[in-house]
Enzyme design. Structure first.
Site, PDB file in Angstrom:
ATOM      1  N   GLY A 104       0.824  -1.208   0.000  1.00 14.44           N
ATOM      2  CA  GLY A 104       0.000   0.000   0.000  1.00 14.44           C
ATOM      3  C   GLY A 104       0.857   1.256   0.000  1.00 14.44           C
ATOM      4  O   GLY A 104       0.576   2.213  -0.721  1.00 14.44           O
TER       5      GLY A 104
ATOM      6  N   GLU B 255      -9.594  10.902   1.205  1.00 15.30           N
ATOM      7  CA  GLU B 255     -10.392  10.729   2.413  1.00 15.30           C
ATOM      8  C   GLU B 255     -10.090   9.355   2.979  1.00 15.30           C
ATOM      9  O   GLU B 255      -9.837   8.415   2.236  1.00 15.30           O
ATOM     10  CB  GLU B 255     -11.903  10.814   2.126  1.00 15.30           C
ATOM     11  CG  GLU B 255     -12.394  12.179   1.771  1.00 15.30           C
ATOM     12  CD  GLU B 255     -12.588  12.353   0.272  1.00 15.30           C
ATOM     13  OE1 GLU B 255     -12.470  11.357  -0.468  1.00 15.30           O
ATOM     14  OE2 GLU B 255     -12.835  13.487  -0.163  1.00 15.30           O
TER      15      GLU B 255
ATOM     16  N   TYR C 237      -0.735   7.501   5.787  1.00 15.48           N
ATOM     17  CA  TYR C 237      -0.810   8.765   5.066  1.00 15.48           C
ATOM     18  C   TYR C 237      -0.037   9.866   5.799  1.00 15.48           C
ATOM     19  O   TYR C 237       0.677  10.651   5.169  1.00 15.48           O
ATOM     20  CB  TYR C 237      -2.270   9.180   4.841  1.00 15.48           C
ATOM     21  CG  TYR C 237      -3.069   8.178   4.028  1.00 15.48           C
ATOM     22  CD1 TYR C 237      -2.501   7.521   2.934  1.00 15.48           C
ATOM     23  CD2 TYR C 237      -4.373   7.862   4.360  1.00 15.48           C
ATOM     24  CE1 TYR C 237      -3.221   6.600   2.198  1.00 15.48           C
ATOM     25  CE2 TYR C 237      -5.106   6.940   3.616  1.00 15.48           C
ATOM     26  CZ  TYR C 237      -4.516   6.302   2.537  1.00 15.48           C
ATOM     27  OH  TYR C 237      -5.235   5.393   1.811  1.00 15.48           O
TER      28      TYR C 237
END
Length: 155
Positions: A85, A107, A119
């Protein structure tokens, strides 16, 4: 344990069956095949993470007016927590920067702490909340809106 290094390639219509299988197993509220097909037709940046011949992740990003929005990023459940990821996210950030986007947005579900921390670790900042944005089995859940400024990314 060495982390696998996927290759990345553009998504094609012929990949949709495999992508759908990943979505159904790995996402609480999976996208339907039509969402991916529409994204391809609309010219969005749709990329796959591949190990060998197996699709292990996918991401769809929309770019317009100097801004990129990651609409979905999913890694196949058996391949999660292996860095795929992160590598797919980094690949998409590079694509946005190379396309002269100044900002990239996304989001994330408030409950998805692992993704939120990924993130943050990759340089995104929390910029807002979308109340009752995501459906859940018990109602609705807020989305945390995150952004990264890309002007410094390619320096």
């Amino acid at each position: 344990m060495t982390k696998p290094s996927p290759t990345f390639r553009p998504m094609q219509e012929t990949d949709l069956e495999q992508i759908n299988a990943v979505e159904q197993l790995s996402a609480e509220h999976p996208w339907r095949t039509a969402h991916f097909s529409d994204s391809l037709t609309s010219g969005y940046t749709c990329e796959l993470a591949v190990l060998g011949n197996q699709v292990v992740g996918h991401c769809v990003m929309m770019m317009a007016a100097g801004e990129a929005s990651i609409l979905i990023l999913t890694v196949d459940k058996p391949f999660q927590r292996r860095g795929i990821g992160r590598q797919l996210l980094q690949h998409m950030v590079k694509k946005a920067a190379q396309s002269d986007c100044k900002t990239i947005l996304l989001e994330v579900r408030r409950s998805n702490i692992k993704a939120f921390n990924l993130y943050l670790d990759e340089g995104f900042s929390e910029i807002g909340i979308r109340k009752n944005y995501y459906p859940t089995s018990k109602g609705w859940e807020d989305a945390i809106v995150m952004a990264m400024e890309l002007e410094t990314f390619l320096d």
